[in-house]
Design an enzyme around this catalytic site. Structure first.
Site, PDB file in Angstrom:
ATOM      1  N   ASP A 181      57.702  51.181 -29.095  1.00 13.83           N
ATOM      2  CA  ASP A 181      56.635  50.194 -29.001  1.00 13.83           C
ATOM      3  C   ASP A 181      57.225  48.780 -28.856  1.00 13.83           C
ATOM      4  O   ASP A 181      58.063  48.366 -29.662  1.00 13.83           O
ATOM      5  CB  ASP A 181      55.777  50.288 -30.263  1.00 13.83           C
ATOM      6  CG  ASP A 181      54.717  49.207 -30.286  1.00 13.83           C
ATOM      7  OD1 ASP A 181      54.093  48.972 -29.244  1.00 13.83           O
ATOM      8  OD2 ASP A 181      54.526  48.574 -31.343  1.00 13.83           O
ATOM      9  N   ASP A 190      54.742  41.182 -21.907  1.00 19.65           N
ATOM     10  CA  ASP A 190      53.932  41.379 -20.698  1.00 19.65           C
ATOM     11  C   ASP A 190      53.110  42.662 -20.798  1.00 19.65           C
ATOM     12  O   ASP A 190      53.309  43.603 -20.018  1.00 19.65           O
ATOM     13  CB  ASP A 190      54.903  41.421 -19.488  1.00 19.65           C
ATOM     14  CG  ASP A 190      54.178  41.577 -18.172  1.00 19.65           C
ATOM     15  OD1 ASP A 190      52.976  41.256 -18.102  1.00 19.65           O
ATOM     16  OD2 ASP A 190      54.827  42.023 -17.206  1.00 19.65           O
TER      17      ASP A 190
HETATM   18  N1  SAM Z   1      57.103  43.429 -17.285  1.00 22.20           N
HETATM   19  C1  SAM Z   1      56.989  44.270 -16.112  1.00 22.20           C
HETATM   20  C2  SAM Z   1      57.338  43.465 -14.891  1.00 22.20           C
HETATM   21  O1  SAM Z   1      57.101  42.244 -14.869  1.00 22.20           O
HETATM   22  O2  SAM Z   1      57.879  44.041 -13.952  1.00 22.20           O
HETATM   23  C3  SAM Z   1      55.611  44.856 -15.969  1.00 22.20           C
HETATM   24  C4  SAM Z   1      55.052  45.478 -17.204  1.00 22.20           C
HETATM   25  S1  SAM Z   1      53.455  46.140 -17.073  1.00 22.20           S
HETATM   26  C5  SAM Z   1      52.438  44.758 -16.898  1.00 22.20           C
HETATM   27  C6  SAM Z   1      53.133  46.631 -18.716  1.00 22.20           C
HETATM   28  C7  SAM Z   1      53.914  47.870 -19.173  1.00 22.20           C
HETATM   29  O3  SAM Z   1      53.792  48.004 -20.582  1.00 22.20           O
HETATM   30  C8  SAM Z   1      53.410  49.171 -18.600  1.00 22.20           C
HETATM   31  O4  SAM Z   1      54.444  49.788 -17.874  1.00 22.20           O
HETATM   32  C9  SAM Z   1      53.009  50.026 -19.822  1.00 22.20           C
HETATM   33  O5  SAM Z   1      53.338  51.393 -19.699  1.00 22.20           O
HETATM   34  C10 SAM Z   1      53.832  49.378 -20.909  1.00 22.20           C
HETATM   35  N2  SAM Z   1      53.303  49.492 -22.281  1.00 22.20           N
HETATM   36  C11 SAM Z   1      52.017  49.549 -22.695  1.00 22.20           C
HETATM   37  N3  SAM Z   1      51.945  49.493 -24.038  1.00 22.20           N
HETATM   38  C12 SAM Z   1      53.226  49.375 -24.481  1.00 22.20           C
HETATM   39  C13 SAM Z   1      53.812  49.219 -25.768  1.00 22.20           C
HETATM   40  N4  SAM Z   1      53.057  49.188 -26.879  1.00 22.20           N
HETATM   41  N5  SAM Z   1      55.153  49.100 -25.864  1.00 22.20           N
HETATM   42  C14 SAM Z   1      55.933  49.133 -24.744  1.00 22.20           C
HETATM   43  N6  SAM Z   1      55.433  49.253 -23.489  1.00 22.20           N
HETATM   44  C15 SAM Z   1      54.108  49.379 -23.367  1.00 22.20           C
END
Ligand code: SAM
Length: 280
Positions: free
Chosen positions: A143, A164
């Site tokens: 997480d 993000d």
């Molecule tokens: N930061 C990336 C970029 O700029 O290329 C894009 C990220 S995307 C907007 C958000 C990501 O967060 C998704 O791939 C999703 O699977 C992941 N995600 C969702 N909840 C999460 C959590 N609690 N911890 C880690 N990752 C998570």
């Protein structure tokens, strides 16, 4: 709930804003020799194929990175970001879009370290595969918010934290503030950058109010809107909230926002905004 896939949105106007700010922060931190940690709490898959089914279905990158990556009037401050995009498209055709982890990989130095978290069962292995041979990087399926407790402060006492989330859960708007608060408690001198979408303006106003109420100082808000606020058209704008911004960032983004708006919203709809919402 993990239904969000960034591959549908990679390279859109929101990514252009996010990765522009990301690259400027990394460039500023590199002005000192001392190593720093790059922590990406919601890292995504890393690399996105723009000719793939997902990106083709939405075509969002055509209204984003495709409009600017090969222009010959690029402001100098955009060069680190665009060079990173070009590094993944060396034959001159835009086939891949590098997400935040790959932009960081391109810009960081040997002495810096990278910590990436991603939860999605399909995106995590892709991300891990990208960094298999990078000795600076740790990629974990954990997480992202937890990392703000477990990874801070970094051993180097210098760090850039990108947050993000997909905001598919309404609770993300509160979780980001709580997460930043946890991080800041442990590491008040870090640079934190939080991305946000403007879908309902009220949600952003409330999130900012909550952030201001934490007592955290030195908060800069940067926003690029393609359309006026609306509760009918989905994401009309996106922004970055930066805590402890490098001193040049405000001036750099003031100029870049106008340029980006001119290129990405040629009809002049939407707006730009840059504001120090909490002073130092
Ligand atoms: N930061 C990336 C970029 O700029 O290329 C894009 C990220 S995307 C907007 C958000 C990501 O967060 C998704 O791939 C999703 O699977 C992941 N995600 C969702 N909840 C999460 C959590 N609690 N911890 C880690 N990752 C998570």
């Amino acid at each position: 709930m993990l239904s969000y896939r960034h591959s549908f949105h990679a390279g859109n106007h929101a990514d252009v804003l996010k990765h522009t700010v990301q690259s400027l922060i990394i460039t500023a931190l590199k002005e000192k020799e001392k190593p720093f940690l790059y922590l990406d709490t919601h890292a995504g898959a890393g690399r996105y194929q723009l000719s793939g089914e997902h990106a083709e279905r939405t075509g969002e990158y055509l209204e984003g990175i495709a409009k600017l990556w090969q222009r010959d009037d690029i402001p100098e401050a955009l060069t680190p970001y665009l060079n990173a995009v070009k590094a993944y498209n060396s034959n001159g055709t835009l086939r891949f879009y590098p997400g935040s982890p790959l932009i960081a990989r391109q810009l960081l130095r040997e002495q810096d370290s990278i910590h990436l978290t991603e939860l999605h069962p399909s995106d995590f292995p892709l991300l891990r595969g990208e960094f298999q041979r990078d000795t600076r990087a740790k990629v974990v399926r954990e997480d992202g918010y937890q990392q703000l407790k477990s990874q801070l402060p970094p051993a180097s006492r210098r760090g850039f934290i990108l947050i993000d989330p997909p905001y598919e859960l309404k609770t993300d708007y509160q979780a980001v503030v709580k997460g930043i608060q946890e991080g800041y408690k442990r590491f008040a001198t870090g640079v934190y950058a939080l991305w946000y979408p403007v879908v309902l303006r009220q949600q952003i106003k409330r999130m900012l109010k909550d952030l201001e109420a934490t007592g955290i100082r030195n908060i800069l808000q940067i926003e690029l809107a393609m359309l006026p606020d609306s509760d009918r058209y989905g994401m009309t704008a996106s922004g970055m909230i930066v805590i402890n911004p490098p001193w040049k960032l405000h001036a750099q983004m003031q100029t870049l926002l106008l340029w980006l708006h001119g290129v990405l919203a040629p009809n002049g709809t939407g707006h730009t905004l840059i504001e120090q919402v909490v002073p130092e």
